[in-house]
Motif scaffolding. Structure first.
Motif, PDB file in Angstrom:
ATOM      1  N   PHE A  92       0.844  -1.193   0.000  1.00  0.00           N
ATOM      2  CA  PHE A  92       0.000   0.000   0.000  1.00  0.00           C
ATOM      3  C   PHE A  92       0.884   1.250   0.000  1.00  0.00           C
ATOM      4  O   PHE A  92       1.887   1.295   0.708  1.00  0.00           O
ATOM      5  CB  PHE A  92      -0.867  -0.019   1.249  1.00  0.00           C
ATOM      6  CG  PHE A  92      -2.024   0.938   1.230  1.00  0.00           C
ATOM      7  CD1 PHE A  92      -3.255   0.526   0.763  1.00  0.00           C
ATOM      8  CD2 PHE A  92      -1.876   2.244   1.672  1.00  0.00           C
ATOM      9  CE1 PHE A  92      -4.323   1.402   0.746  1.00  0.00           C
ATOM     10  CE2 PHE A  92      -2.944   3.124   1.652  1.00  0.00           C
ATOM     11  CZ  PHE A  92      -4.173   2.707   1.186  1.00  0.00           C
ATOM     12  N   PRO A  93       0.513   2.270  -0.812  1.00  0.00           N
ATOM     13  CA  PRO A  93       1.363   3.467  -0.851  1.00  0.00           C
ATOM     14  C   PRO A  93       1.240   4.297   0.423  1.00  0.00           C
ATOM     15  O   PRO A  93       0.411   5.190   0.511  1.00  0.00           O
ATOM     16  CB  PRO A  93       0.841   4.234  -2.072  1.00  0.00           C
ATOM     17  CG  PRO A  93      -0.557   3.770  -2.253  1.00  0.00           C
ATOM     18  CD  PRO A  93      -0.600   2.353  -1.763  1.00  0.00           C
ATOM     19  N   ALA A  94       2.062   3.976   1.408  1.00  0.00           N
ATOM     20  CA  ALA A  94       2.052   4.734   2.662  1.00  0.00           C
ATOM     21  C   ALA A  94       3.431   4.642   3.294  1.00  0.00           C
ATOM     22  O   ALA A  94       4.168   3.691   3.051  1.00  0.00           O
ATOM     23  CB  ALA A  94       0.998   4.165   3.617  1.00  0.00           C
ATOM     24  N   MET A 102      -2.100   6.537  12.025  1.00  0.00           N
ATOM     25  CA  MET A 102      -3.449   5.970  12.064  1.00  0.00           C
ATOM     26  C   MET A 102      -3.856   5.663  13.500  1.00  0.00           C
ATOM     27  O   MET A 102      -5.039   5.633  13.823  1.00  0.00           O
ATOM     28  CB  MET A 102      -3.513   4.686  11.220  1.00  0.00           C
ATOM     29  CG  MET A 102      -3.418   4.950   9.725  1.00  0.00           C
ATOM     30  SD  MET A 102      -3.279   3.421   8.769  1.00  0.00           S
ATOM     31  CE  MET A 102      -2.981   4.117   7.118  1.00  0.00           C
ATOM     32  N   GLN A 138       8.988   3.811   2.906  1.00  0.00           N
ATOM     33  CA  GLN A 138       7.791   3.191   2.331  1.00  0.00           C
ATOM     34  C   GLN A 138       7.589   1.828   2.989  1.00  0.00           C
ATOM     35  O   GLN A 138       8.547   1.069   3.169  1.00  0.00           O
ATOM     36  CB  GLN A 138       7.985   3.097   0.820  1.00  0.00           C
ATOM     37  CG  GLN A 138       7.194   2.023   0.112  1.00  0.00           C
ATOM     38  CD  GLN A 138       5.702   2.307   0.140  1.00  0.00           C
ATOM     39  OE1 GLN A 138       5.287   3.404   0.451  1.00  0.00           O
ATOM     40  NE2 GLN A 138       4.912   1.297  -0.165  1.00  0.00           N
TER      41      GLN A 138
ATOM     42  N   LEU B  33      -6.989   0.430  -4.781  1.00  0.00           N
ATOM     43  CA  LEU B  33      -6.292   0.036  -3.557  1.00  0.00           C
ATOM     44  C   LEU B  33      -7.083  -0.995  -2.759  1.00  0.00           C
ATOM     45  O   LEU B  33      -6.500  -1.802  -2.051  1.00  0.00           O
ATOM     46  CB  LEU B  33      -6.019   1.264  -2.684  1.00  0.00           C
ATOM     47  CG  LEU B  33      -4.949   2.206  -3.232  1.00  0.00           C
ATOM     48  CD1 LEU B  33      -4.886   3.476  -2.399  1.00  0.00           C
ATOM     49  CD2 LEU B  33      -3.587   1.524  -3.248  1.00  0.00           C
ATOM     50  N   ARG B 163      -8.432   6.325   3.270  1.00  0.00           N
ATOM     51  CA  ARG B 163      -7.146   5.644   3.195  1.00  0.00           C
ATOM     52  C   ARG B 163      -7.046   4.561   4.273  1.00  0.00           C
ATOM     53  O   ARG B 163      -6.587   3.450   4.009  1.00  0.00           O
ATOM     54  CB  ARG B 163      -6.012   6.669   3.373  1.00  0.00           C
ATOM     55  CG  ARG B 163      -4.650   6.093   3.109  1.00  0.00           C
ATOM     56  CD  ARG B 163      -3.551   7.082   3.356  1.00  0.00           C
ATOM     57  NE  ARG B 163      -3.581   7.569   4.732  1.00  0.00           N
ATOM     58  CZ  ARG B 163      -2.636   8.321   5.267  1.00  0.00           C
ATOM     59  NH1 ARG B 163      -1.604   8.695   4.537  1.00  0.00           N
ATOM     60  NH2 ARG B 163      -2.713   8.727   6.499  1.00  0.00           N
ATOM     61  N   ARG B 218       0.529   4.425  -9.725  1.00  0.00           N
ATOM     62  CA  ARG B 218       1.226   3.643  -8.695  1.00  0.00           C
ATOM     63  C   ARG B 218       2.671   3.359  -9.095  1.00  0.00           C
ATOM     64  O   ARG B 218       3.541   3.207  -8.244  1.00  0.00           O
ATOM     65  CB  ARG B 218       0.468   2.329  -8.453  1.00  0.00           C
ATOM     66  CG  ARG B 218       1.046   1.454  -7.359  1.00  0.00           C
ATOM     67  CD  ARG B 218       0.836   2.105  -6.008  1.00  0.00           C
ATOM     68  NE  ARG B 218       1.472   1.381  -4.907  1.00  0.00           N
ATOM     69  CZ  ARG B 218       2.696   1.628  -4.464  1.00  0.00           C
ATOM     70  NH1 ARG B 218       3.431   2.570  -5.047  1.00  0.00           N
ATOM     71  NH2 ARG B 218       3.195   0.959  -3.443  1.00  0.00           N
ATOM     72  N   ASP B 222       5.383   6.177  -4.350  1.00  0.00           N
ATOM     73  CA  ASP B 222       4.934   5.411  -3.191  1.00  0.00           C
ATOM     74  C   ASP B 222       4.035   6.257  -2.303  1.00  0.00           C
ATOM     75  O   ASP B 222       3.687   5.848  -1.207  1.00  0.00           O
ATOM     76  CB  ASP B 222       6.143   4.949  -2.362  1.00  0.00           C
ATOM     77  CG  ASP B 222       6.855   3.787  -3.023  1.00  0.00           C
ATOM     78  OD1 ASP B 222       6.185   3.027  -3.736  1.00  0.00           O
ATOM     79  OD2 ASP B 222       8.076   3.656  -2.826  1.00  0.00           O
ATOM     80  N   LEU B 224       0.541   8.257  -1.687  1.00  0.00           N
ATOM     81  CA  LEU B 224      -0.837   8.239  -2.177  1.00  0.00           C
ATOM     82  C   LEU B 224      -1.293   9.585  -2.747  1.00  0.00           C
ATOM     83  O   LEU B 224      -1.907   9.616  -3.818  1.00  0.00           O
ATOM     84  CB  LEU B 224      -1.775   7.741  -1.068  1.00  0.00           C
ATOM     85  CG  LEU B 224      -3.243   7.581  -1.448  1.00  0.00           C
ATOM     86  CD1 LEU B 224      -3.414   6.763  -2.708  1.00  0.00           C
ATOM     87  CD2 LEU B 224      -4.018   6.947  -0.312  1.00  0.00           C
ATOM     88  N   MET B 227       0.162   9.884  -6.111  1.00  0.00           N
ATOM     89  CA  MET B 227      -0.462   8.886  -6.979  1.00  0.00           C
ATOM     90  C   MET B 227      -1.820   9.395  -7.467  1.00  0.00           C
ATOM     91  O   MET B 227      -2.170   9.261  -8.647  1.00  0.00           O
ATOM     92  CB  MET B 227      -0.616   7.590  -6.191  1.00  0.00           C
ATOM     93  CG  MET B 227      -1.310   6.468  -6.927  1.00  0.00           C
ATOM     94  SD  MET B 227      -1.258   4.968  -5.904  1.00  0.00           S
ATOM     95  CE  MET B 227      -2.770   4.193  -6.397  1.00  0.00           C
ATOM     96  N   GLN B 275      12.481   2.334 -10.867  1.00  0.00           N
ATOM     97  CA  GLN B 275      12.370   1.258  -9.862  1.00  0.00           C
ATOM     98  C   GLN B 275      11.355   0.175 -10.212  1.00  0.00           C
ATOM     99  O   GLN B 275      11.704  -0.976 -10.363  1.00  0.00           O
ATOM    100  CB  GLN B 275      12.042   1.832  -8.483  1.00  0.00           C
ATOM    101  CG  GLN B 275      13.241   2.517  -7.856  1.00  0.00           C
ATOM    102  CD  GLN B 275      12.943   3.027  -6.481  1.00  0.00           C
ATOM    103  OE1 GLN B 275      12.256   2.383  -5.697  1.00  0.00           O
ATOM    104  NE2 GLN B 275      13.478   4.201  -6.160  1.00  0.00           N
ATOM    105  N   ARG B 276      10.067   0.559 -10.340  1.00  0.00           N
ATOM    106  CA  ARG B 276       9.049  -0.462 -10.562  1.00  0.00           C
ATOM    107  C   ARG B 276       8.943  -0.875 -12.019  1.00  0.00           C
ATOM    108  O   ARG B 276       8.437  -1.945 -12.328  1.00  0.00           O
ATOM    109  CB  ARG B 276       7.681   0.053 -10.108  1.00  0.00           C
ATOM    110  CG  ARG B 276       7.543   0.076  -8.612  1.00  0.00           C
ATOM    111  CD  ARG B 276       6.192   0.602  -8.180  1.00  0.00           C
ATOM    112  NE  ARG B 276       6.081   0.497  -6.740  1.00  0.00           N
ATOM    113  CZ  ARG B 276       5.346  -0.407  -6.111  1.00  0.00           C
ATOM    114  NH1 ARG B 276       4.635  -1.264  -6.790  1.00  0.00           N
ATOM    115  NH2 ARG B 276       5.312  -0.462  -4.798  1.00  0.00           N
TER     116      ARG B 276
END
Lengths: 268, 425
Positions: A92-94, A102, A138, B33, B163, B218, B222, B224, B227, B275-276
């Motif tokens: 997950f992008p966080a 959170m 990340q 997601l 999120r 994405r 990294d 959100l 993104m 990278q990805r």
């Protein structure tokens, strides 16, 4: 239970099914506060289900849970829950700090806007688990042990009194295991109550003050030395309750109710 | 297209499609997601019967009515999927496929009936299949774009709970968050996003507009928020392109063109993102392969000099090939690269280790033998089983890990085969 020990949690006659098959039968116990408590039992013995039922994530078919003599919904801000590490997608992008923040949602404003104090507490929690240097990392770039520590930091940031953790030692190396255990015992020494699902029988005696031994039904609950007897372990891990297991299968197959409707089990 | 910019309707339609595409893309981030891409596709197809029923009841193509029909049908499809999963033994993928095909089939059936009914106002209803931006009226644009603006605002306001619910639903529930409400809101927003795109993109390709921008975004980040911005940008650019084509060739449906542009962006992202991306990953793999080759060459110099403890004697390619099976081509490439780095020096017919090269060759053999030791002592592998593992791992061990290894093994001097673990004097 001794007089001076207050009860942190009472589970009364919990029967829970997952899908159609019952996984907990009439589980009934009380937990003292300010203890490090382990939930032990073989695979599929209902450990995770027990935690989820306590948190109100699963509705029990019968029975109830009280924490500090109150309903869970009235004491949620004093309770922290750490789900299994595998229950989330770590791609997950966080960032690490995002996840720990959170843990401040309950305390911060309506739409979760975080203040300076929240950020400070999150950083403080990261420091306690030795991950302060990773706050911008990340989360997909963490090792298993680091992921567990991030979850632990999120839990610490909640500043609760009662902590429920599902397998915080799963998938961690020896050094991380030691570090996590030190944090947990430190929390206990500060008067927190911790209920930990743990899969490793060998370390259980060393880790916990108090143990719930589970295998679909409650085998034993009490101080570690009293619970971890050969006889109890035999009951939990050895002899299968063949009839119970067959009844459970039958209930699933015939889609039969485990509890009859209209039976009130709570006298108020 | 000189008259394009002079046509005020064209500009309005252009801005409208760009905006509604951006709205769908931003909402789509959460669909992506939450791994609900297929559900999004099913909902998009399922709005078609709703549009038809709305047309039959209202007798008009008023977008308010059509959107209402679309939203209701979209929600019914979600409820039916949920019902099938909970009450039958069918799994989620089957439920999704079932709802998609049954609802869409029903929609096509109704659409065909309406078209053959001789109803004069029905012309253009088939545009909802693949979209036709150029046929949009000014009022349609305002309504669809207005919906998109509402979606964007809702996403901003509820960003953090959305999120959290997407990342860790159980935790959100455990802190007493009204998860059902946020999931209801997200589902409604998805349905609305689909409904607002029907005239521009069409129901068949709407899901691509929902998911593809987020999937492409994405690849680049990294974070959100970034993104989401990227996905909005990608969707906006694609909508711009698709709408432009729609005005240039009015018989051409808009949806496929928007999706074409979007696919180009997505494929480019999958290929070249740092990278990805596939290119970056291939480059990394090639770099690793080159490192392995070069380190193996230096190691071979060590082995050749091991007997006489004279490591700096010049060696020819033939000497090296005698004890290790390089291909001649890769060996020559490796030798050339190593002399360029300065680890090897050309000497007559052959090459010799420089001081740096000597240290490197010692280091690699040392790591190899330390790892053999580790496999032997900690994993209890027999000495004749440790070599192959060490051949691979010697190339990845960092100096920090090397130190850890030495400490854990108590600074050994001999490997499991009783060969020396070499250190420079």
């Amino acid at each position: 239970m001794k007089k001076e020990e207050k009860i942190a949690l009472e589970a009364h006659n919990l029967t829970v099914s997952y899908g159609a098959r019952p996984v907990l039968w009439d589980v009934d116990f009380e937990l003292p506060e300010k203890k490090l408590i382990g939930v032990i039992g073989p695979n599929g013995s209902g450990k995770t289900t027990l935690l989820k039922t306590i948190m109100g994530l699963i509705e029990p078919l019968s029975g109830y849970v009280e924490i500090y003599n109150q309903n869970m919904d009235d004491v949620r801000n004093r309770v922290s829950y750490v789900p299994q590490r595998e229950s989330v997608d770590w791609d997950f992008p966080a960032s690490v700090l995002d996840v720990v923040m959170m843990g401040r949602y309950t305390k911060s404003g309506l739409f979760g806007r975080a203040g300076k104090d929240d950020r400070k507490m999150a950083m403080n929690a990261l420091e306690q688990v030795g991950m302060a240097g990773f706050s911008n990392r990340q989360i997909s770039k963490l090792s298993g042990g680091q992921q567990q520590r991030v979850f632990l930091a999120r839990s610490l940031a909640q500043q609760a009194d009662f902590y429920l953790m599902d397998e915080p030692f799963a998938g961690v190396d020896a050094a991380s295991e030691r570090a996590i255990l030190d944090i947990l015992t430190g929390m206990r020494d500060k008067g927190k109550t911790l209920l930990i699902v743990h899969h490793d029988l060998h370390t259980a005696a060393e880790f916990f003050d108090y143990i719930i031994l589970l295998n679909t039904r409650l085998v034993a609950a009490g101080p570690t030395s009293e619970v971890l007897t050969t006889e109890n372990l035999q009951l939990a891990y050895g002899a299968q309750l063949t009839v119970l297991s067959q009844v459970a299968d039958l209930v699933k197959e015939k889609d039969f109710p485990v509890r009859e409707k209209g039976l009130k089990d709570r006298q108020q | 297209m000189s008259n394009f910019w002079n046509d005020p309707n064209a500009i309005i339609v252009l801005l409208g499609t760009v905006l509604l595409s951006m709205g769908a893309a931003v909402v789509g981030n959460f669909t992506f997601l939450r791994k609900r891409a297929l559900v999004g596709d099913a909902v998009a197809h399922s709005v078609l019967p709703g549009i038809c029923v709305a047309f039959l009841i209202s007798g008009s193509k008023d977008p308010i009515w059509l959107m209402l029909g679309a939203v209701i049908a979209g929600w019914i499809s979600l409820l039916v999927m949920d019902f099938i999963i909970r009450k039958t033994r069918l799994k989620a993928d089957t439920a999704t496929g079932l709802v998609l095909s049954v609802f869409f089939g029903l929609g096509i059936f109704m659409l065909t009936s309406i078209q053959h009914s001789g109803n004069a106002s029905q012309t253009g209803l088939d545009k909802f299949l693949f979209g036709n931006a150029a046929s949009m009226m000014e009022r349609d644009v305002y309504i669809f774009a207005g919906t998109a603006v509402i979606l964007l605002i809702l996403t901003l306001v509820f960003y953090r709970p959305f999120r959290l619910v997407s990342f860790n639903r159980e935790f959100a529930e455990s802190i007493g968050m009204p998860v059902w409400f946020y999931e209801f809101l997200l589902s409604t927003m998805t349905v609305l996003a689909v409904a607002s795109g029907i005239q521009a993109v069409g129901v068949v390709l709407m899901a691509a507009l929902l998911i593809t921008p987020a999937a492409a975004g994405r690849y680049w980040t990294d974070k959100l928020p970034i993104m989401m911005l990227l996905s909005a940008l990608f969707a906006g650019i694609s909508a711009w392109g698709g709408t432009w084509v729609s005005f240039a060739v009015p018989s051409m449906p808009t949806g496929p063109w928007i999706i074409m542009f979007l696919s180009i962006i997505a494929i480019t992202s999958i290929l070249i993102a740092p990278q990805r991306g596939i290119v970056a990953r291939n480059r990394l793999r090639r770099r690793n392969e080159s490192k392995i080759l070069r380190e193996n060459i230096l190691k071979t110099f060590y082995y050749l000099g091991q007997a006489n403890r004279d490591f700096k004697i010049p060696r020819t390619a033939q000497d090296l090939l005698e004890i290790r099976g390089f291909s001649v081509k890769e060996l020559q490439l490796g030798l050339r690269l190593e002399s360029k780095i300065g680890n090897l020096v050309r000497n007559g017919n052959g090459w010799a280790l420089s001081d740096e090269g000597l240290a490197e060759s010692f280091r690699i053999v040392r790591l190899h033998r330390l790892w053999e030791m580790y496999l032997n002592k900690r994993l209890h592998l027999k000495p004749d089983h440790v070599h192959q593992g060490a051949e691979a791992i010697e190339h990845v061990i960092t100096p920090e890990l090397e130190k850890l290894l030495e400490e854990e093994l108590g600074h050994p001097t001999l490997d499991p085969h009783q060969s020396e673990i070499p250190y420079l004097p």
